[in-house]
Scaffold this active site. Sequence first.
Site, PDB file in Angstrom:
ATOM      1  N   SER A  15       0.822  -1.207   0.000  1.00  0.00           N
ATOM      2  CA  SER A  15       0.000   0.000   0.000  1.00  0.00           C
ATOM      3  C   SER A  15       0.852   1.251   0.000  1.00  0.00           C
ATOM      4  O   SER A  15       1.954   1.278   0.567  1.00  0.00           O
ATOM      5  CB  SER A  15      -0.852  -0.033   1.269  1.00  0.00           C
ATOM      6  OG  SER A  15      -1.442   1.207   1.495  1.00  0.00           O
ATOM      7  N   TYR A  43      -2.849  -1.490  10.767  1.00  0.00           N
ATOM      8  CA  TYR A  43      -3.050  -1.965   9.388  1.00  0.00           C
ATOM      9  C   TYR A  43      -1.846  -1.583   8.513  1.00  0.00           C
ATOM     10  O   TYR A  43      -1.248  -2.422   7.834  1.00  0.00           O
ATOM     11  CB  TYR A  43      -4.341  -1.377   8.777  1.00  0.00           C
ATOM     12  CG  TYR A  43      -4.356  -1.508   7.284  1.00  0.00           C
ATOM     13  CD1 TYR A  43      -4.651  -2.732   6.686  1.00  0.00           C
ATOM     14  CD2 TYR A  43      -3.998  -0.443   6.459  1.00  0.00           C
ATOM     15  CE1 TYR A  43      -4.589  -2.879   5.312  1.00  0.00           C
ATOM     16  CE2 TYR A  43      -3.938  -0.580   5.086  1.00  0.00           C
ATOM     17  CZ  TYR A  43      -4.235  -1.799   4.520  1.00  0.00           C
ATOM     18  OH  TYR A  43      -4.167  -1.942   3.163  1.00  0.00           O
ATOM     19  N   LYS A  71       1.425  -3.867   6.502  1.00  0.00           N
ATOM     20  CA  LYS A  71       1.917  -3.805   5.114  1.00  0.00           C
ATOM     21  C   LYS A  71       3.434  -3.588   5.108  1.00  0.00           C
ATOM     22  O   LYS A  71       4.156  -4.207   4.323  1.00  0.00           O
ATOM     23  CB  LYS A  71       1.192  -2.695   4.341  1.00  0.00           C
ATOM     24  CG  LYS A  71      -0.283  -2.983   4.125  1.00  0.00           C
ATOM     25  CD  LYS A  71      -0.491  -4.254   3.314  1.00  0.00           C
ATOM     26  CE  LYS A  71      -1.920  -4.699   3.231  1.00  0.00           C
ATOM     27  NZ  LYS A  71      -2.096  -6.038   2.631  1.00  0.00           N
TER      28      LYS A  71
END
Length: 338
Positions: free
Chosen positions: A125, A150, A154
Amino acid sequence: MKILVTGGLGFIGSHTAVELQNAGFEVIIIDDCSNSSEKVLDGITSITGITPLFEKMDLRDKSEVQRFFKKHSDIEGVIHFAASKAVGESVEKPLLYYENNLNTLIYILQEILKLKYSNIIFSSSCTVYGQADTMPITEDAPVKPAESPYGNTKQIGEEIIRDTCKVTPNLQAISLRYFNPMGAHSSAMIGELPVGVPQNLVPFITQTGVGLREQLSVFGDDYPTPDGTCIRDYIHVVDLAKAHVVAMKRILNKNNKENYEVFNVGTGSGSTVLEVISSFEKVSKKSLNYKIVGRRDGDIISAYADTTKANKELNWKAESSLDQAMKSAWDWEIKIRS
Ligand code: WQD
């Protein structure tokens, strides 16, 4: 060639399954359906005429993952989408996010290293860049401390793969850093299915347009941008899906330059929130009920990709305009509400 798509019933996974099948690959999907539905298989089938193999399973179950790869030892590549993706929820439930997004990646890597072909594409991301110091953002921009568990999954996911590649020459991996995916397949057979109130801009706009939400809140108009609203790089999900196919072909054909590579996947141009709203108004011929409210915590001012590396190395370029992507999102919204 058999390609495993984990999370293949989700938004980006389902569009990628379609593009893989269009390119002649045999697709197997694993999904736990925690944030998706088996009905998506019908959508994929009606677009391509082929029903992918499907196993409903929870990738946190290591023995299940082992069983699966023993059964399908002829898999030649994995595209790993399966993950939890709600930024706000990740702040409330960090351990759930670290378990879902990292244990599953580790189990998959452990198993593909036992196969003849150890090829993986990882969903990363643009959040890894945080608020980058210069625009557009190149892959060399520093990775900033993550704003949420979150985002951290990544970053750590990328590190797990990079470290494993260093000591495992057989492992070929590419991380794709997505900017802001939007839109739906032009057939309106598959698209985004947010659970509950959408957190992302585009589904909130289309749901407001269709009358499911009363009003869109625009989070801040006092940012240092031309109209005061935040800038993002909105990429059509089908363009994004195609980037996965070319990335997979790159490693299958051994065209990669190193066994771990990273690419930005965006359009290369940024749009403000108000520009996204006017795109919606143009393609839907409706006026959108919105009001300007205060800034949302954690929002960065601007993020758009420098896509030179993907353009050159992958020979890939986003083709759809914002209006085309918005039209597909709107057609999908109308279809699922009718
Ligand atoms: C876009 C813009 C909001 C909702 C997401 C993911 C992130 C990463 C990138 C995957 C911002 C504004 C939004 C609304 C608004 N994806 N907005 N009203 O924040 O760029 O991040 O994509 O890894 O993890 O969360 O996307 O769609 O939430 O917001 O004004 O109701 O729209 O402030 O400027 P974002 P978004």
